[in-house]
Design a protein around this motif. Sequence first.
Motif, short mmCIF file in Angstrom:
data_model
loop_
_atom_site.label_atom_id
_atom_site.label_comp_id
_atom_site.label_asym_id
_atom_site.label_seq_id
_atom_site.Cartn_x
_atom_site.Cartn_y
_atom_site.Cartn_z
N ASP A 267 77.91 56.54 52.16
CA ASP A 267 79.37 56.36 52.18
C ASP A 267 79.74 54.92 51.82
OD1 ASP A 267 79.73 58.95 52.90
OD2 ASP A 267 80.29 58.55 54.99
N GLN A 268 79.05 53.98 52.40
CA GLN A 268 79.35 52.57 52.12
C GLN A 268 79.12 52.26 50.65
OE1 GLN A 268 76.76 51.01 55.20
NE2 GLN A 268 78.48 50.00 56.24
N GLN A 269 78.02 52.80 50.11
CA GLN A 269 77.73 52.56 48.69
C GLN A 269 78.84 53.10 47.81
OE1 GLN A 269 73.79 54.00 47.59
NE2 GLN A 269 72.91 53.08 49.42
N VAL A 293 85.59 53.60 64.18
CA VAL A 293 85.05 52.38 64.77
C VAL A 293 83.54 52.36 64.63
CG1 VAL A 293 86.60 51.46 66.50
CG2 VAL A 293 85.47 53.63 66.92
N GLY A 294 83.02 51.23 64.22
CA GLY A 294 81.57 51.09 64.11
C GLY A 294 80.98 51.67 62.85
N SER A 295 81.83 52.12 61.92
CA SER A 295 81.29 52.76 60.72
C SER A 295 80.79 51.73 59.71
CB SER A 295 82.34 53.67 60.09
OG SER A 295 83.47 52.93 59.73
N GLY A 296 81.10 50.46 59.95
CA GLY A 296 80.57 49.42 59.06
C GLY A 296 81.51 49.05 57.93
N LYS A 297 82.76 48.77 58.27
CA LYS A 297 83.72 48.37 57.25
C LYS A 297 83.59 46.88 56.91
CE LYS A 297 87.21 49.83 59.79
NZ LYS A 297 86.52 50.49 60.88
N THR A 298 83.18 46.08 57.92
CA THR A 298 83.18 44.64 57.73
C THR A 298 82.30 44.21 56.56
OG1 THR A 298 83.27 44.59 60.13
CG2 THR A 298 83.08 42.48 59.01
N VAL A 299 81.14 44.84 56.45
CA VAL A 299 80.21 44.43 55.42
C VAL A 299 80.79 44.70 54.03
CG1 VAL A 299 78.92 46.61 55.42
CG2 VAL A 299 77.81 44.51 54.69
N GLY A 446 71.10 56.12 63.49
CA GLY A 446 70.48 55.54 64.69
C GLY A 446 71.43 55.26 65.82
N ARG A 447 72.71 55.62 65.65
CA ARG A 447 73.64 55.39 66.76
C ARG A 447 73.49 56.48 67.79
NH1 ARG A 447 77.91 52.40 64.42
NH2 ARG A 447 76.80 50.66 63.49
N LYS A 448 73.53 56.07 69.05
CA LYS A 448 73.53 57.10 70.09
C LYS A 448 74.97 57.46 70.39
CE LYS A 448 69.18 56.72 72.15
NZ LYS A 448 68.36 56.55 73.34
P1 ADP Z 1 83.86 48.59 61.97
O1 ADP Z 1 83.93 49.58 60.86
O2 ADP Z 1 84.30 49.17 63.26
O3 ADP Z 1 84.54 47.29 61.65
P2 ADP Z 1 81.50 46.99 61.87
O4 ADP Z 1 81.70 46.59 60.46
O5 ADP Z 1 81.82 46.00 62.92
O6 ADP Z 1 82.30 48.30 62.16
O7 ADP Z 1 80.02 47.52 62.03
C1 ADP Z 1 79.51 47.90 63.27
C2 ADP Z 1 78.05 47.56 63.36
O8 ADP Z 1 77.29 48.35 62.46
C3 ADP Z 1 77.75 46.12 63.03
O9 ADP Z 1 76.88 45.62 64.00
C4 ADP Z 1 77.10 46.19 61.66
O10 ADP Z 1 76.17 45.16 61.47
C5 ADP Z 1 76.40 47.52 61.70
N1 ADP Z 1 76.21 48.16 60.39
C6 ADP Z 1 77.09 48.19 59.37
N2 ADP Z 1 76.59 48.88 58.32
C7 ADP Z 1 75.37 49.32 58.69
C8 ADP Z 1 74.33 50.09 58.05
N3 ADP Z 1 74.49 50.56 56.81
N4 ADP Z 1 73.22 50.36 58.75
C9 ADP Z 1 73.07 49.90 60.00
N5 ADP Z 1 73.97 49.15 60.65
C10 ADP Z 1 75.12 48.87 60.03
#
Ligand code: ADP
Length: 687
Positions: A267-269, A293-299, A446-448
Amino acid sequence: MMIMDLKQNIQYLKGIGPQKSKALKKIGIENIYDLLTYYPKRYSDQSELTPISMVNAGTLVNITGRLLNIQEKVSRRGMKITTALLADDSATIQIIWFNQPFIKKTLKIGSNIFIRGKADYAYGGYGHMTINQVASYSVLENNEVECKFLPLYTLPETIKPKFFRQIISTVLTDLQKVPCALPLSIRTRYKLVDKKTALQYIHQPQNKDEITAARRMLIFEELFIMQCGLIYRRKINSQNRRGIRYLANSNLTNKLYQQLPFKLTIDQQNVWREICHDMESPIPMQRLLQGDVGSGKTVIALLALVKTIENGYQGALMAPTEILAKQHFVNFCRTLTKLDIKVGLLTGSLSSKEHEDALGKIATGEWQIIIGTHALIQDKVIFAKLGFVVTDEQHRFGIEQRARLETKASYTPDVLVMTATPIPRTMTLTVYGDLDISSIKHLPPGRKPIRTFLRTKSARDKIYKFVYQQINAGRQAYVVCPLIETSENIAAVSAEAVYEELTHTVFKNISCALLHGKLNTKNKEQIMNDFFTNKIKLLVSTTVIEVGVNVPNASIMVIEGADRFGLAQLHQLRGRIGRGPYNSYCILLSDNKSDKSKQRLTLMEKVNDGFKLAEADLQLRGPGQFFGTMQHGLPDLKIADVLNDTDILLNARNEAEQWCHTQNNIAAIIETIKLQYKNNFFKIFDT
Ligand code: ADP
Ligand code: MG
C-alpha cells in the motif's frame, strides 16, 4: 405582474416590516431567494392523520383537532407544564408540553391545531391517553384544514405559519422565472422539473408525487452546485496557478529508502508511486492520504519532502498540536541530518528571539524542511521557495487553514493532506471533493491487534490492579479522561481527580504524570520526553495525546468516561497503544446505561478497523455531529442529505465533472452558488 429580483430584500414585501424582517433574518432569510429556498420541514398529511380515538400508546402520530382548553401550571420541582385538550370527531386527547411557556400564548381556544408527537398513558402508564412528547405543532387556519399537504416550517415565534405561507404564495405567483443551475440537457436526462415548478411543488404540493419530484430536482441542483464549486476551485488551482514539475531523479530518496529500518508495504509503495506521479507533473498536486492510525503515513510524507529538497525547494509539515510537531521534528532530525538536510521547528511557544531567528531561516531558505503548528500560516512567515506542503491529521484543520498555507508561494506548491479519520466515500466527494485520494488500507506486518474491553466502574479496582501488573512487567500505560479539572456543570471524570486518586492508591510507588492542554509547552515536552524515555510509567491525560504520539512500549490504555468521546476519537486514542511487539489492551470505562451509548461502545470492542467504525459512527450519530467534529468549513445544505442522497450525489458529481469540463464559462453557476450560499461557500472561493 411585477418582475421580482431574487436578490431583492424581503423587507419591502407587503406585510413584512423591519421587525418581521429581523426575525426572518435570524433564520437566514434576507432576500427573495432565501425565502423561496427555506423549505418545509415536513407536511401535515391528512392521509397520515390518526383519528384521536385510534391513538395508541408508544406510537408517533399526527392528529388534528379543535383546541378546547389550555392551561399552565408549575410543578413542585418548578417545571412549567402546559396542558391542552384537543378534540376531533372521534374523541379528545390531552397534549402536554414541558417548559415551553410561550405555547399558551400562541394557541387560541377554538382554533384548529395539527400535532405530531408520541402518545403515552399519563402518570407512568395508569392515566388517560396523552401526547407528552410533541415533535411539532402548527395552527391551521380554517381554510387550511382541508388542505391535504400543508407545509410545516420551523419559524420564529413572531412569524405566524399562515403569514409565512401567504408570503411565499405571493412571491411564487408574482415570480415569472427562477434561474436554474442545472442545464436543460441534464434536467431532461434525469427527468427533472424546472426550478419554478419545483419551488411551487415543494411549497404548495397537491399530492405526494409533487413533493417527490420537487425534492429530486432541488437535491440534484444543490449537490450539482456544490460539486461545481469544488471542481471550479480545483480548476483554478491547476490552471491559473503555476505548479512545480519535479524531476524524477532520486538520489536522496533512494538513500533515505535504504536507511529505513523496514520495507514499505505494498500500500505504501502504491501511494508513493501516486505521489511521485503528481509531483512530476506540472499540475499542482492536491492529494488526500488516508490511512488508519499506525498505518505508516509519516514515512510517505518524509519521502515526499526529501524529493522536494532534492529538487531545490522547501517543504513544510503542519501538525495540529505542539506535541505532535515536536515529535515529528525529533524523528525527522534523526533521519534527515544523515542526509545533510536542515530541519527547523516553528511553533507558537518559541521565545520572541527564537521566533525571529526561525523566520529568518525560513525566509533565507537555510531551513529546508519546516515543521510546525498553526504558527506556520501566520502572515509573518515568508518562505524562500516553498514547494511542498503536508498537513498531518487533516481533520483538525478547516479547508480555509489548509488553503492559507498553500497560498504562501507565488506558484502553487504541491499539497498532501494526511488523515487517520477514514472518511466514507460520500464524505470524500463532498468535503474533500477537490482532492485526489490515496489510501493505505493495511497496517504494516507484525502488529498485534489491540484488545478492547467495555467495563463499568464496578470493575475499576480490578482494572487498575491489572494496569499495575503490566507496569511491573515493564510496560507503560495511559489513562485518558474527558475533562482537565472537575466541573460543577459537567458530570464527568477529570484528569486531575483521577491523577490525585491513583497516585495516592494503587500507583503510590510508581512514577506518574499528569498531562493536559493547560500546561505550558515546556512542561508538556518534559513530560512527553520522560514518558518516551520510560522515566514515567503511567500518564494520566486528556485528549492531548490523541493524535500521532508514538511510544511503542506503552501497551495499555484506560479511558475513563468513555461514553463522552466519539468513536473516531476513541479509535484515535487507542491507536496510541499497540505500536510495539507487546499484547495491548484498551479498557473503556462507562456507566452510561443508555442503549445508544452501549451500542456505540460495544462496536469499539468488536471493530478494530477505523474505516468500518467511522461508517458505523456516521450511521449512529448522523452527519451533523460527524461533520461537526471535522470542522469541515462547508455550508449547511438546505435540502440534500449526503448520507441518504448518495445516488443523486454520485450522478450530480458525474454531471458536474462533465459540465465543468466542456464549458469554459461556469459564471452562471458561480452566480447561483453565491445566491445559494452567500459568501460562505468557501470564504476562499472568491479570492
Ligand atoms: P500514522 O499513519 O498513524 O502516522 P506512523 O507513520 O506514525 O503512523 O507509523 C507508525 C509506526 O509504524 C512507526 O513506528 C513507523 O516507523 C512504523 N512503520 C511505518 N511503515 C512501516 C513498514 N512498512 N513496516 C514496518 N513498520 C512501519
Ligand atoms: Mg501520524
